[in-house]
Design a protein around this motif. Structure first.
Motif, PDB file in Angstrom:
ATOM      1  N   PHE A 493       0.823  -1.202   0.000  1.00 21.10           N
ATOM      2  CA  PHE A 493       0.000   0.000   0.000  1.00 21.10           C
ATOM      3  C   PHE A 493       0.868   1.266   0.000  1.00 21.10           C
ATOM      4  N   VAL A 494       1.968   1.218   0.746  1.00 20.62           N
ATOM      5  CA  VAL A 494       2.902   2.348   0.738  1.00 20.62           C
ATOM      6  C   VAL A 494       3.505   2.505  -0.661  1.00 20.62           C
ATOM      7  N   VAL A 495       3.947   1.388  -1.241  1.00 17.00           N
ATOM      8  CA  VAL A 495       4.553   1.428  -2.576  1.00 17.00           C
ATOM      9  C   VAL A 495       3.555   1.962  -3.598  1.00 17.00           C
ATOM     10  N   SER A 496       2.302   1.534  -3.494  1.00 18.39           N
ATOM     11  CA  SER A 496       1.269   2.027  -4.398  1.00 18.39           C
ATOM     12  C   SER A 496       1.093   3.536  -4.268  1.00 18.39           C
ATOM     13  N   MET A 497       1.095   4.034  -3.031  1.00 20.23           N
ATOM     14  CA  MET A 497       0.903   5.471  -2.835  1.00 20.23           C
ATOM     15  C   MET A 497       2.116   6.256  -3.314  1.00 20.23           C
ATOM     16  N   MET A 498       3.311   5.656  -3.257  1.00 21.93           N
ATOM     17  CA  MET A 498       4.501   6.308  -3.807  1.00 21.93           C
ATOM     18  C   MET A 498       4.315   6.553  -5.304  1.00 21.93           C
ATOM     19  N   GLU A 499       3.739   5.586  -5.985  1.00 21.67           N
ATOM     20  CA  GLU A 499       3.479   5.740  -7.418  1.00 21.67           C
ATOM     21  C   GLU A 499       2.357   6.746  -7.670  1.00 21.67           C
ATOM     22  N   GLN A 500       1.314   6.684  -6.844  1.00 21.19           N
ATOM     23  CA  GLN A 500       0.182   7.585  -7.039  1.00 21.19           C
ATOM     24  C   GLN A 500       0.557   9.046  -6.786  1.00 21.19           C
ATOM     25  N   ALA A 501       1.609   9.264  -5.996  1.00 17.20           N
ATOM     26  CA  ALA A 501       2.052  10.642  -5.745  1.00 17.20           C
ATOM     27  C   ALA A 501       2.360  11.363  -7.051  1.00 17.20           C
ATOM     28  N   PHE A 502       2.969  10.643  -7.982  1.00 18.76           N
ATOM     29  CA  PHE A 502       3.346  11.274  -9.247  1.00 18.76           C
ATOM     30  C   PHE A 502       2.141  11.504 -10.149  1.00 18.76           C
ATOM     31  N   GLU A 503       1.103  10.713  -9.961  1.00 16.64           N
ATOM     32  CA  GLU A 503      -0.144  10.984 -10.684  1.00 16.64           C
ATOM     33  C   GLU A 503      -0.735  12.318 -10.221  1.00 16.64           C
ATOM     34  N   GLU A 504      -0.703  12.546  -8.907  1.00 18.08           N
ATOM     35  CA  GLU A 504      -1.216  13.809  -8.374  1.00 18.08           C
ATOM     36  C   GLU A 504      -0.339  14.982  -8.804  1.00 18.08           C
ATOM     37  N   ILE A 505       0.974  14.778  -8.789  1.00 21.67           N
ATOM     38  CA  ILE A 505       1.901  15.845  -9.203  1.00 21.67           C
ATOM     39  C   ILE A 505       1.619  16.262 -10.640  1.00 21.67           C
ATOM     40  N   GLU A 506       1.446  15.267 -11.501  1.00 21.26           N
ATOM     41  CA  GLU A 506       1.212  15.559 -12.924  1.00 21.26           C
ATOM     42  C   GLU A 506      -0.181  16.152 -13.154  1.00 21.26           C
ATOM     43  N   ALA A 507      -1.172  15.659 -12.410  1.00 20.82           N
ATOM     44  CA  ALA A 507      -2.545  16.111 -12.639  1.00 20.82           C
ATOM     45  C   ALA A 507      -2.819  17.495 -12.065  1.00 20.82           C
ATOM     46  N   LYS A 508      -2.197  17.820 -10.934  1.00 21.24           N
ATOM     47  CA  LYS A 508      -2.548  19.060 -10.233  1.00 21.24           C
ATOM     48  C   LYS A 508      -1.408  20.068 -10.150  1.00 21.24           C
ATOM     49  N   GLY A 509      -0.265  19.723 -10.768  1.00 22.07           N
ATOM     50  CA  GLY A 509       0.807  20.700 -10.860  1.00 22.07           C
ATOM     51  C   GLY A 509       1.557  20.987  -9.576  1.00 22.07           C
ATOM     52  N   PHE A 510       1.611  20.021  -8.674  1.00 23.05           N
ATOM     53  CA  PHE A 510       2.432  20.225  -7.478  1.00 23.05           C
ATOM     54  C   PHE A 510       3.887  20.424  -7.892  1.00 23.05           C
ATOM     55  N   THR A 511       4.582  21.300  -7.194  1.00 25.44           N
ATOM     56  CA  THR A 511       5.959  21.642  -7.582  1.00 25.44           C
ATOM     57  C   THR A 511       7.023  20.912  -6.771  1.00 25.44           C
ATOM     58  N   CYS A 512       6.626  20.228  -5.706  1.00 29.26           N
ATOM     59  CA  CYS A 512       7.605  19.486  -4.904  1.00 29.26           C
ATOM     60  C   CYS A 512       6.871  18.432  -4.069  1.00 29.26           C
ATOM     61  N   LEU A 513       7.628  17.476  -3.558  1.00 28.22           N
ATOM     62  CA  LEU A 513       7.074  16.364  -2.771  1.00 28.22           C
ATOM     63  C   LEU A 513       7.848  16.226  -1.469  1.00 28.22           C
ATOM     64  N   VAL A 514       7.130  16.119  -0.375  1.00 32.67           N
ATOM     65  CA  VAL A 514       7.716  15.849   0.936  1.00 32.67           C
ATOM     66  C   VAL A 514       7.252  14.466   1.375  1.00 32.67           C
ATOM     67  N   VAL A 515       8.166  13.659   1.912  1.00 35.88           N
ATOM     68  CA  VAL A 515       7.830  12.328   2.415  1.00 35.88           C
ATOM     69  C   VAL A 515       8.110  12.298   3.911  1.00 35.88           C
ATOM     70  N   SER A 516       7.088  12.085   4.718  1.00 39.07           N
ATOM     71  CA  SER A 516       7.291  12.085   6.170  1.00 39.07           C
ATOM     72  C   SER A 516       6.029  11.586   6.859  1.00 39.07           C
ATOM     73  N   ASN A 517       5.969  11.759   8.170  1.00 34.44           N
ATOM     74  CA  ASN A 517       4.770  11.566   8.978  1.00 34.44           C
ATOM     75  C   ASN A 517       5.022  12.215  10.332  1.00 34.44           C
ATOM     76  N   GLN A 518       4.045  12.166  11.204  1.00 37.86           N
ATOM     77  CA  GLN A 518       4.222  12.729  12.549  1.00 37.86           C
ATOM     78  C   GLN A 518       3.925  11.687  13.619  1.00 37.86           C
ATOM     79  N   ARG A 519       4.282  10.444  13.315  1.00 34.83           N
ATOM     80  CA  ARG A 519       4.200   9.364  14.289  1.00 34.83           C
ATOM     81  C   ARG A 519       5.491   9.318  15.112  1.00 34.83           C
ATOM     82  N   ALA A 520       5.569   8.358  16.027  1.00 35.44           N
ATOM     83  CA  ALA A 520       6.767   8.229  16.854  1.00 35.44           C
ATOM     84  C   ALA A 520       7.982   7.884  16.016  1.00 35.44           C
TER      85      ALA A 520
END
Length: 782
Positions: A493-520
């Motif tokens: 599921f994580v790997v799938s979302m890594m790929e889907q990130a680029f679909e969103e970047i291309e579709a909505k014109g995001f200019t950069c990507l941050v990978v993180s979370n706010q868990r422990a």
């Protein structure tokens, strides 16, 4: 004149446990420090322990930071103390010693230098009764919690004469340094220890009332009630039962009006333990005792140690099935079993005690709750717990248990109905002065993922990850496992979302990507349970496909057309480190425990980690032109030994991070900093391009192989460990095709990595390592 507003050099007077920890705190920030003790030899010996690579609890981010600390004897204060912008007094908690040291500091300090005392309970106003007017306005209490590096709370206790500008400076300085501050009134033991010691003493009283053993008490008062695993009695052993007794006695002696004063008067259990030298870790025995690898627990009836039992309680099992701490807490206190009654009494009595002290030890309820959360690593404050239960229900249960309901609790219940309220992304609390809700102070340098979610910024989501619009053109890939939120392992599921990130970047014109979370933790590896099941079913093609999918996802990050910033923190292991290596830039939390640790489960990195690490070494060493062998050996050493960084600074030293990567001291500010860094890279950004690799080749492989055989003959490496290292060497030297004059493609390298990963998965001994890790959480050396 006002106190100095910058800190370039600090003097710490006292080099013991707390003094050393405070000196390390400043050294970790790049601030030079003189560390004093009665004799310079004592200070030097304590500095040696502090800077040792083998320190049991590392207080320095990296041992080399010990060079920023100079040991000195107290006799040198007259010559050197006037160099310090801040002087931190950390002598023993004896009033006469404190008074004497204050006079000595006053005589040697430079005008307007800040002076702070690290006292855990003595009056700061009394301490400066006889010093100069200049020192009085430049003086405050700063109570750190031990270990200083790992517990974020610093209680700031202004004296009546403290310059307000100094107080504001201290708050800002500590916040930027990653600490959490509260302002306390000058009362005995201030906030966190006042409430914390009450809770501890009440627990001991209830333990006797309900006839519970040591293990049961800690099982109840740990995570089920929102406390860390140290719970209550393990915490006593960690702090020292003599210290706890001393703090309790201080409260008894100095709080004559406290309604619960008798609870502090020489508790028989603690008194007996101190008399028998059962002080906890410092004496080797307390409520628990360790013999080899066995943990023993004190039997309070026989006064002998027995093997600690694993406590399994249905009440705790039910509570654990709920996601939020509020829900878990309510489940622990709502029933009628002895476990429920114990939980209810300790929760409500501590809350009532805290509510009664609002306005006496602190200005507001938020200060008390934050002090308890930040000082004792709790998930929920004692007054917040009342909101979780419900104020009406809390009062009903208090009366049923014979407790006096605090007037403030009754007032809040009849007006606002709760101590805290939430509206959208903002939070407010009941103010005792205005009798109204006032907003919790926010920090503009903090981005809350939870707040972004509440605004409707989630674009895509599955069970292990989501894509969130960070606004301003930045997209967040949040690795956040619902199944294992403390570890956030890499899965399909994580790997799938890594790929889907680029679909969103291309579709909505995001200019950069941050990978993180706010868990422990950022990400503590891969889903090895699933991997083991595939191994048992001999589904090698499925494993190969899984490896390739993760490789492809990481390489797509690495070669993305927009800047990719990874913001790791906490445990960043295995697959988590592979994702980190894939980023163009890293904004790491100072507390980063990162490494490629797959060897512990009998494997090697299978998601392009080998390639990304050796590429990083090659690029960073290019100006020195070391040839292909040196970067190969650097990478092999890290991967074969499963080395883990002790901090982000150590990760730079080991080579997991680059020297120009960013380190953030306050984890709360990490996401905002990562976003700013990513946006700052947009203009002029050029995507990376694949490059062929010149690797060490078969000659180097044969040398490594022979060395491994020697280590095997000398019994310095286990047989399967040698086999794994041989496979790693095969990959890192470039397989059959590579030699120092003939480059190989990155695709070929990834194929080598993938096939070695599958082969290791097929080995029974690797499967034994995976099974052992799942069962014991520890590596098997076979």
């Amino acid at each position: 004149m006002s106190p100095i507003k910058t800190i370039n050099h600090v003097a710490v007077i006292g080099s013991g446990v707390m003094g050393g920890g405070i000196a390390a705190f400043f050294a970790n920030q790049g601030i030079t420090c003189d560390m004093y003790d009665v004799e310079v030899d004592i200070a030097a010996a304590n500095l040696g322990k502090l800077a040792s690579p083998k320190a049991k609890i590392p207080l320095l981010y990296t041992p080399k930071f010990g060079k920023r600390i100079t040991p000195r004897g107290n006799a040198e204060m007259a010559e050197h103390l006037n160099k310090a912008d801040m002087i931190v007094e950390v002598v023993p908690e004896i009033q006469e010693l404190k008074d004497k040291m204050m006079a000595q500091i006053d005589a040697s300090r430079k005008t307007d230098s800040m002076v702070v005392t690290n006292t855990s309970g003595l009056s700061v106003n009394r301490m400066i009764a006889s010093v100069s007017d200049n020192m009085k306005k430049c003086f405050a209490g700063t109570h750190y919690f031990n270990p200083v590096r790992y517990l974020p709370l610093v209680e700031i206790i202004p004296a009546a004469t403290t310059d307000p500008e100094m107080l504001a400076f201290l708050e800002d300085f500590f916040t930027k340094a990653g600490k959490k501050t509260i302002i306390c009134r000058d009362t005995p033991n201030f906030v966190a220890n006042r409430i914390g010691v009450y809770s501890l003493m009440k627990t001991l009283s209830l333990m006797e009332k309900y006839n519970f053993d040591v293990e049961t008490v800690d099982a109840i008062t740990g995570p089920p009630l929102g406390n860390p695993k140290t719970a209550t009695l393990r915490l006593c052993d960690l702090v020292g039962n003599d210290t706890t007794l001393h703090v309790a006695q201080n409260l008894y002696d100095n709080c004559p009006e406290d309604k619960e004063r008798d609870l502090y008067n020489a508790p028989p259990l603690l008194t007996r333990m101190v008399e028998d030298n059962m002080l906890g870790l410092k004496s080797g025995k307390g409520f628990y005792r360790k013999e080899g690898r066995k943990i023993l627990a004190l039997d309070l009836k026989s006064w002998e140690y027995q093997p600690a039992k694993k406590v399994k309680l249905d009440e705790i099992k039910v509570a654990r099935s709920y996601q939020t701490i509020e829900e878990r807490l309510y489940q622990m206190v709502k029933g009628d079993s002895p476990i429920h009654k114990f939980s209810r009494e300790i929760t409500l009595s501590t809350a009532a005690y805290a509510v009664d002290l609002v306005g006496e030890i602190a200005d507001d309820v938020a200060t008390i709750d934050n002090g308890m959360k930040w000082g004792f690593n709790r998930e929920i404050g004692p007054i917040e717990a009342l909101d979780a239960i419900g104020l009406d229900k809390s009062m009903e249960w208090m009366r049923a248990a014979g407790m006096t309901v605090p007037p403030l609790l009754q007032e809040v219940a009849s007006t606002t109905g709760s101590f805290y309220q939430k509206s959208g992304t903002s939070r407010s609390f009941f103010d005792i002065n205005t009798k109204a809700m006032v907003p919790v102070k926010s920090n503009p340098d903090v981005i809350s993922i939870a707040a972004l979610k509440e605004k409707g910024n989630v674009l895509r989501e599955n069970v292990s990850a989501r894509l969130v619009d960070m606004e301003d053109g930045a997209l967040l890939l949040e690795i956040d496992s619902r199944m294992v939120p403390t570890m956030n392992p890499i899965d399909e599921f994580v790997v799938s979302m890594m790929e889907q990130a680029f679909e969103e970047i291309e579709a909505k014109g995001f200019t950069c990507l941050v990978v993180s979370n706010q868990r422990a933790n950022f990400c503590a590896g891969a889903n090895i349970q699933l991997l083991l099941e595939l191994c048992k079913e001999k589904k090698w093609d499925a494993i190969r496909d899984m490896s390739k999918a993760f490789q492809d996802a990481n390489m797509r990050l690495h070669y993305a057309s927009v800047p990719v910033v990874v913001a790791p923190h906490g445990m960043t292991l295995g697959g988590g480190m592979e994702v980190t290596l894939a980023g163009h830039k890293r904004v790491a939390a100072a507390e980063l425990y990162g490494g490629l640790v797959e060897v512990g489960v009998g494997l090697l990195p299978g998601g392009a980690g080998n390639l990304l690490l050796i590429k990083q070494f090659i690029e960073n060493m290019a100006s020195r032109r070391p040839g292909p062998v040196v970067p190969t050996m650097k990478a092999l050493e890290l991967i074969a030994y499963g080395k883990v960084s002790s901090s982000a600074h150590d990760a730079i030293g080991k080579g997991f991070l680059n020297k120009d990567d960013v380190i953030v001291l306050d984890k709360d500010m990490q996401l905002k900093k990562a976003k700013d860094v990513a946006l700052g890279m947009v203009d002029g950004f050029e995507a990376k391009k694949p490059k062929d690799l010149l690797l060490a080749g078969r000659g180097a492989f044969y040398v490594i192989e022979e060395n491994l055989k020697g280590l095997l003959r000398a019994h310095q490496v286990p047989p399967h460990g040698a086999f794994i290292a041989t496979k790693m060497a095969h990959v890192l030297t470039g397989g059959e095709r590579a030699n120092p004059a003939t480059p190989i493609s990155e695709d070929y390298f990834l194929e080598l990595e993938r096939e070695a990963f599958v082969e290791l998965c097929s080995q029974p001994k690797s499967q034994e390592r995976i099974a052992h890790m799942l069962k014991t959480k520890k590596p098997l050396l076979n």
